[in-house]
Motif scaffolding. Structure first.
Motif, short mmCIF file in Angstrom:
data_model
loop_
_atom_site.label_atom_id
_atom_site.label_comp_id
_atom_site.label_asym_id
_atom_site.label_seq_id
_atom_site.Cartn_x
_atom_site.Cartn_y
_atom_site.Cartn_z
N ARG A 80 12.59 46.74 20.15
CA ARG A 80 13.78 46.38 19.40
C ARG A 80 13.50 46.55 17.93
O ARG A 80 12.37 46.45 17.48
CB ARG A 80 14.18 44.94 19.72
N ASN A 157 19.95 41.26 25.92
CA ASN A 157 20.87 42.05 25.10
C ASN A 157 21.62 43.07 25.95
O ASN A 157 22.22 42.69 26.94
CB ASN A 157 20.13 42.69 23.94
N ASP A 173 18.98 37.21 19.95
CA ASP A 173 18.93 37.84 21.26
C ASP A 173 19.86 37.12 22.23
O ASP A 173 19.98 35.89 22.20
CB ASP A 173 17.51 37.82 21.84
N ARG A 186 22.43 32.51 23.81
CA ARG A 186 21.92 33.16 22.61
C ARG A 186 20.71 32.38 22.15
O ARG A 186 20.72 31.15 22.10
CB ARG A 186 23.01 33.16 21.53
#
Length: 190
Positions: A80, A157, A173, A186
């Motif tokens: 990421r 995600n 995330d 979240r």
């Protein structure tokens, strides 16, 4: 002579069946369907459960994943953008949908267990979630998400096809347990 005709007919039937299955497989691949699905969508392995009929009509129903063995290799870590956040404080999960929408769950020293079992810190009422599905906690100052060998996987995600084994969480995330149609959470940290 009759035996030759019978054998020829059987061979023709087998060849026709082979080519029909091959054509269906190619159509499914061209349509972008993953393995384990047909042209109409994902296979619903739990069709005998109450409410399953309504889920069959969902075009984006959660696919059921089954592990090949207990010794399967760990999933590759997700790449990421952004640097590792370093030591996190105030780590917590916030429910975005479902029964836990709006609820905050602080990640304590022992972490959070997520699953259907009443002994979990976050109890989810979703048949796609395993009884002890995942764990979220701090390891060396980093927030980690571990799938506990759940049946349907834990997703992060927009990753929809590959379940995470263990990965570092970053603030913002979004976590899905058992598929992208269930409760969403979240991860936040200060």
């Amino acid at each position: 002579m009759l035996i030759l005709y019978v054998l020829a007919a059987l061979l023709a039937a087998v060849l026709i069946a082979f080519f029909v299955m091959r054509a269906r497989s190619r159509r499914a691949q061209q349509a972008g369907s993953p393995p384990g699905t047909d042209a109409s969508g994902p296979i619903n392995a739990r069709a005998d459960l109450p409410g399953a009929a309504s889920r069959k009509e969902e075009a984006d129903a959660t696919m059921v994943y089954k592990r090949a063995s207990r010794t399967a290799a760990a999933a590759a870590p997700l790449k990421r953008e952004g640097a590792s956040p370093g030591v996190l404080t105030g780590a917590r999960l916030v429910g975005l949908s479902g029964h836990h929408k709006g609820h905050h769950f602080p990640v304590g020293a022992t972490g959070l267990a997520v699953g259907r079992s009443g002994s979990c810190d976050i109890v989810l009422v979703d048949e796609r979630v395993s009884s002890h599905h995942a764990w979220i906690g701090m390891v060396n100052g980093k927030a980690m998400l571990r799938d506990l060998k759940s049946t349907n996987g834990t997703f992060l995600n927009t990753q929809t096809r590959v379940s995470v084994g263990e990965t570092e969480l970053r603030p913002g995330d979004t976590i899905f347990f058992g598929g992208h149609q269930g409760d969403q959470f979240r991860f936040l940290a200060d």
